[in-house]
Each structure stands twice: as C-alpha cells, then as structure tokens.
Design a protein around this motif. Sequence first.
Motif: not given
Length: 45
Positions: A22-39
């Motif tokens: 669950x913790x890893x999933x939450x971190x990955x979701x946060x990273x993906x949100x940041x990547x989506x913002x950059x895109x």
Amino acid sequence: MEDKPEFEQYLVGDLGRAFLSSIHFSKRTHQLDGLQSKIDLFFQD
C-alpha cells in the motif's frame, strides 16, 4: 478450535506485506501524478 501459531505468523506476514504494498502504491501514484503534470506542461508550451 486449537491454536495455530503458524497461521498467525503467516497472517501477520501477509498483513505486513499488504501494508508495505500500500505504501509503495501510494508513492508510485504520487510519482505518476508528478510525471503527468510535467507531461501536461510540456504539451502546453
């Protein structure tokens, strides 16, 4: 019902792995949100 200490150990282990997942999933979701913002910013320029 008789005590099953092995079952409790497996259950505790599974709960720990689920919590860490669950913790890893939450971190990955946060990273993906940041990547989506950059895109999004890249394509706005």
